[in-house]
Structure formats: C-alpha cells, structure tokens
Design a protein around this motif. Sequence first.
Motif, short mmCIF file in Angstrom:
data_model
loop_
_atom_site.label_atom_id
_atom_site.label_comp_id
_atom_site.label_asym_id
_atom_site.label_seq_id
_atom_site.Cartn_x
_atom_site.Cartn_y
_atom_site.Cartn_z
N GLY A 358 -110.64 -23.28 11.83
CA GLY A 358 -112.01 -22.80 11.44
C GLY A 358 -112.07 -21.79 10.37
N ASN A 359 -110.89 -21.74 9.46
CA ASN A 359 -111.07 -20.78 8.21
C ASN A 359 -111.00 -21.76 7.13
OD1 ASN A 359 -111.19 -18.08 9.72
ND2 ASN A 359 -108.97 -18.54 10.25
N THR A 360 -111.49 -20.96 6.05
CA THR A 360 -111.30 -21.66 4.48
C THR A 360 -109.97 -21.12 3.87
OG1 THR A 360 -113.77 -21.71 4.62
CG2 THR A 360 -112.82 -21.82 2.49
N VAL A 361 -109.51 -22.25 3.33
CA VAL A 361 -108.16 -22.02 2.54
C VAL A 361 -108.41 -22.76 1.20
CG1 VAL A 361 -107.10 -24.13 3.58
CG2 VAL A 361 -105.72 -22.31 2.53
N THR A 362 -107.83 -22.10 0.10
CA THR A 362 -107.76 -22.67 -1.17
C THR A 362 -106.51 -23.03 -1.42
OG1 THR A 362 -109.62 -21.16 -2.07
CG2 THR A 362 -108.15 -22.04 -3.59
N LEU A 363 -106.58 -24.62 -2.01
CA LEU A 363 -105.25 -25.15 -2.25
C LEU A 363 -105.14 -25.88 -3.53
CD1 LEU A 363 -105.21 -27.08 1.40
CD2 LEU A 363 -103.91 -24.96 0.64
N ALA A 364 -104.11 -26.35 -3.74
CA ALA A 364 -103.62 -27.08 -4.98
C ALA A 364 -103.17 -28.49 -4.44
CB ALA A 364 -102.71 -26.62 -6.06
N LEU A 365 -104.04 -29.30 -3.67
CA LEU A 365 -103.66 -30.09 -2.67
C LEU A 365 -103.04 -31.64 -3.17
CD1 LEU A 365 -103.95 -31.17 0.45
CD2 LEU A 365 -106.28 -32.23 -0.25
N GLY A 366 -102.00 -31.86 -3.10
CA GLY A 366 -101.58 -33.32 -3.12
C GLY A 366 -101.13 -33.11 -4.79
N GLY A 367 -100.85 -34.44 -5.41
CA GLY A 367 -100.65 -34.67 -6.90
C GLY A 367 -99.42 -34.04 -7.30
N LYS A 368 -98.30 -33.75 -6.51
CA LYS A 368 -97.18 -33.19 -6.63
C LYS A 368 -95.79 -34.19 -7.02
CE LYS A 368 -98.39 -28.87 -4.28
NZ LYS A 368 -99.76 -29.23 -3.88
N SER A 369 -96.26 -35.55 -6.96
CA SER A 369 -95.26 -36.54 -7.37
C SER A 369 -95.01 -36.84 -8.85
CB SER A 369 -95.22 -37.76 -6.41
OG SER A 369 -96.55 -38.14 -6.31
N GLY A 370 -95.83 -36.30 -9.66
CA GLY A 370 -95.70 -36.46 -10.92
C GLY A 370 -96.19 -37.89 -11.53
N ILE A 371 -97.30 -38.48 -10.64
CA ILE A 371 -97.47 -39.73 -11.08
C ILE A 371 -98.46 -39.81 -12.35
CG2 ILE A 371 -99.02 -41.66 -10.54
CD1 ILE A 371 -96.50 -41.91 -9.08
N PRO A 372 -98.46 -40.25 -13.31
CA PRO A 372 -99.18 -40.32 -14.50
C PRO A 372 -100.72 -40.58 -14.24
CG PRO A 372 -97.30 -41.53 -14.94
CD PRO A 372 -97.30 -41.35 -13.67
N GLY A 373 -101.44 -39.88 -14.81
CA GLY A 373 -103.11 -39.96 -14.42
C GLY A 373 -103.45 -39.34 -13.08
N ASP A 374 -102.25 -38.33 -12.24
CA ASP A 374 -102.87 -37.81 -11.24
C ASP A 374 -102.31 -36.53 -11.29
OD1 ASP A 374 -103.57 -38.18 -8.29
OD2 ASP A 374 -101.47 -37.24 -7.89
N ALA A 375 -102.86 -35.51 -10.40
CA ALA A 375 -102.68 -34.14 -10.59
C ALA A 375 -103.07 -33.50 -9.23
CB ALA A 375 -103.48 -33.44 -11.69
N PRO A 376 -102.50 -32.31 -8.77
CA PRO A 376 -102.98 -31.64 -7.59
C PRO A 376 -104.58 -31.40 -7.70
CG PRO A 376 -100.93 -30.42 -8.40
CD PRO A 376 -101.61 -31.44 -9.52
N PHE A 377 -105.06 -31.41 -6.46
CA PHE A 377 -106.82 -31.12 -6.35
C PHE A 377 -107.05 -29.75 -5.99
CE2 PHE A 377 -110.86 -31.70 -4.20
CZ PHE A 377 -111.77 -32.08 -5.29
N LYS A 378 -107.51 -28.87 -6.94
CA LYS A 378 -107.52 -27.54 -6.43
C LYS A 378 -108.99 -27.09 -6.18
CE LYS A 378 -103.98 -26.43 -10.01
NZ LYS A 378 -103.72 -25.77 -11.36
N GLU A 379 -109.07 -26.66 -4.87
CA GLU A 379 -110.44 -26.63 -4.30
C GLU A 379 -110.10 -25.86 -2.98
OE1 GLU A 379 -113.62 -25.84 -4.37
OE2 GLU A 379 -113.77 -27.63 -5.73
N SER A 380 -111.33 -25.14 -2.44
CA SER A 380 -111.24 -24.75 -1.14
C SER A 380 -111.91 -25.62 -0.07
CB SER A 380 -112.07 -23.55 -1.16
OG SER A 380 -111.70 -22.50 -1.87
N PHE A 381 -111.19 -25.75 0.95
CA PHE A 381 -111.24 -26.64 1.90
C PHE A 381 -111.56 -25.70 3.58
CE2 PHE A 381 -108.49 -28.34 -1.13
CZ PHE A 381 -108.90 -29.72 -1.35
N VAL A 382 -112.32 -26.36 4.24
CA VAL A 382 -112.30 -25.89 5.66
C VAL A 382 -111.31 -26.38 6.63
CG1 VAL A 382 -113.72 -25.69 8.09
CG2 VAL A 382 -114.82 -25.52 5.67
N VAL A 383 -110.52 -25.58 7.31
CA VAL A 383 -109.35 -26.28 8.09
C VAL A 383 -110.05 -26.49 9.52
CG1 VAL A 383 -107.25 -25.72 9.17
CG2 VAL A 383 -107.81 -24.82 6.96
N GLU A 384 -110.46 -27.73 9.67
CA GLU A 384 -111.02 -28.04 11.20
C GLU A 384 -110.15 -28.08 12.07
OE1 GLU A 384 -115.19 -30.27 10.01
OE2 GLU A 384 -113.73 -31.43 10.68
#
Length: 502
Positions: A358-384
């Motif tokens: 029910g709360n909101t959390v700001t994350l650097a989501l995913g993108g941690k395996s070092g794939i070229p052209g990919d990166a963590p997605f930094k945004e705020s999300f609702v934890v449902e």
Amino acid sequence: MSAFRIAVGGFLHETNTFAPTKAEYDGFVHGGGWPAMETGADVTRKIRNINVGLAGFIDDAETNGWELVPTIWCAASPSAHVRKGAYERIATSIVDGIAAAGKLDGVYLDLHGAMVTEHFDDGEGELLARVRKVIGKDLPLVVSLDLHANITPAMVEHADALVAYRTYPHIDMADTGRAAARHLALLLGSKRRFAKAFRQMPFLIPISWQCTSVEPCKSIYAHLAELESETVPTLSFAPGFPAADFPDCGPVVVAYGKTQDDADKAADIICKLIADQENAFDGKIFAPDEGVVHAMALAATATKPIVIADTQDNPGAGGDSDTTGMLRALLKNGATKAAIGVIVDPESARAAHAAGAGNTVTLALGGKSGIPGDAPFKESFVVESLSDGRFVAPGPYFGGSQMNLGPSACLRIGDVRIVLGSRKAQLADQAMFRFVGIEPTAQSILVNKSSVHFRADFEPIAETIIVCAAPGAMPADTAALPWTRLRAGVRIKPNGPAFKPQ
C-alpha cells in the motif's frame, strides 16, 4: 529371476556461454525453477509425479519391477558456464554412487545435453565417459535429454541410447523418461545393442522458432513419431541450444536401428525434412516499441490478453530476468491493463518489503546484470502486494512444481504491474502472476520473460502471441552472437553466413 538393478541419477544445466552469470553449486541445491537437489534414497522418494525425465523413468521402472539405485538428482537455472567445483562435486556423486552400487544391470541418467563447464565444452560427454569407464563397455547406459541438447560425438559414443524431448514447451519431460525406460527394457531383454546414426545439421536454429506447436517443428516431430518402429525403436531430433560457443553446438538427429541401414535411413529422412524447412525457421521479431504499439492496437478489439515474449531476457536461456527494456516500452507508449514478469532484483524486493503493501517506494529496478543497452529503471512504484515467493505452478510446463522465488512483490506504475522476485525462473505459468495478486486473464497485455515454454499455459488464454527483442543475454537472432569457436562451415542462422574460424 531377480529384479534388474538400475542405477539412476540426474544433472541438468543449459549453458549460455554468452550469459553474464555462471552456475554455482548453490544454484543446483535450490534448483531455481527446477526441484531442489535430492541425494540417496530421497531421489526416488521425492522426484515423483512431476514433469521431469527421472519421474517418468521411475514410473516405468517400478511397473517393470526393477530395483532402482539412486545417486543424486539436481538441476539449475540456465546461465553461463557451470563452475568447475560444482561440476566435479556433482559428477563425482553420480560416478562414485554408481561405482559403489554393487552388481548392476543398467544405468539411466536424466541429463540436459547442453552443459558447458569452466573446464569442459561437453559436460555430458565427459560425465558419460566417466560412467562408462566405471561400468564397462557391456552394461546398458541410457539417457534422456532436453530438446535443446547440443548432442556431441562423445555423448553418442558412450551412451547406448540418447532420447530427447519432443515438445517445446517441454510438456513431455516425464514421458521422455518413460521412453528411455522402454529402450532400456529392449536392451535388457535382447542382450544386444542397436546401431547408431548421428547427423549434425548445417545451420543453427533460433529458439523462438523451435516451438513444436507451430510449423515447421510441428510437422517434423509428427513425421519423426511415425518413423519409429520395431526396426527403429528410438529416433530423436534435438534442434540444439544456439548459445554455446563450441564446435558441436547446433541441431542433431540421432537414430537407433536394428541394422545400420535402418538407423541411417530414418536419420536421413528427418534430416531432409529439416533442411527443406530452413526458410521457415526464421520468423518475425518485433523491436520493443514496435511490439508494444502493435500489442496495444490488437488489444483494442481483443477479448483475451495479447502476450509478448520478452525472449532475449529469457532466464530459461541464460538471461538474469532483470532487464527493463520491455517495461520502458510499456510505459513510454502508454500501455494500460498491462503486466510484466518476473523482474528479478533481490535488493528491490527487500526495499518493497521494507516499505510495506500500500505504500510507495523509489527503486533502481532491475538492469543490474550489465547487459549492453540496459540499465536500472529509476522510478517510484506503488507496492500493491507482498509474497514470500512460495507457490505451486500447476500448468503443463512446471507440472505442479513447488516454486520459491524468494521475497516477491507486485509493483504498480501507472497502469502497468510488475512481478518482482528474488530468484529467477522463466514466466511459464499463470500462477507466476497470480501469486502476487495479478490475474493474467484480466490484463490486456502480458509480457513474459520466456521464449516458448510459456505457450503451454498461456496459449489457451491469449488472443495472440508476439515475440519482442529488447536487450538481453539471448539474442533472438543467433547471427548477432559473437561466435568464435563453432565448427567451420555451420551457418550461424537459417540461410545465414557460414562460420569461418579465425
């Protein structure tokens, strides 16, 4: 007459030599999307009534009244090379267990067929050579293999039969164990070997087009089944796992016949069918934005979800299941009633649990395996919602397996929901949305980190399925991989250029 005594074991890994993360021993202990490691008597006690080769073999063996001598059974999620220490520890358990079993009448192993280790290109060929050294040249040794096996000359040499799955999605893994038991029964009853025919095809087949519920594989496997007979009791076509950079990577046909002529004729018929369909092994792949826009247009009039395969980050092919390309495309193009999974990110999962439902959390989501052209997605999300990651996957691929994805959550951003997990397993079961509260049939668009296995459970609920290629560890176009060690002359995609060693 006393019952036949058969030693059994299993050791499965599909190796993408271009993937970012290697397979550690602990990965085999936990299993990922596979059952956890079992040893000794627990092998035959626990590996039952599930969709794996050994479970099917056990069914037939017990019907036949055979006494089974278990060693070890384990599997790990596809990844880069198996660590040397992990391989040696598990291989030693199998070989020493067989050596210590006393008098045996045969051996059955449940293997994958595309294992590359830090020290061996051909993990299964090496294992079978060690087993053969222990049991001698006369004892029957049969093996069930994955449809994606990169079958090698050493594997053919040391085994009396290699029996590969015939479905992708793999809904016949247990059935293949039963087929291996039937072949072993023929060997035990006749006290004779069958002639072998081994053929390597001249081009690599991308995994997205190895699906057996559509053409060209649908017709090829139907014809293969028709060719089996008393004279050719076992016939296999393994399209291969086209992400293992070593000379024997690629599609193979193996036939076993009463005579060499029987085996050769059957193998040659299947090889011609495959060669004649080379054009059909290369289908349409969408770019991320293109695919999402197309899916949104289809969804406007659809009565069921449009399902997108995020094929290049398929954890069943060595991806880490954490890339963000398809998530970005959903949000950029304003997709609604959309869900994507599983994005594996233990750090973000811990943060979501700390924040609470029910709360909101700001994350650097995913993108941690070092794939070229990919990166963590930094945004705020609702934890449902939150989950411990434990659930049963009842669909036809996982077949009732107990899943454990670790601390997990449903995140929402806009009208896009994300299955967040801590351990990887390809999204091949509707339960992998439901365990965090997402009802897949209520979505307009579903994005699954899988290439083909998801079709078994999702085709019945899908309006249509499309394939997208966002950055990931397993290119949909096999020609895009930086090959260095293939055998000379093999085409690196259907109708593609021939590999030339440097």
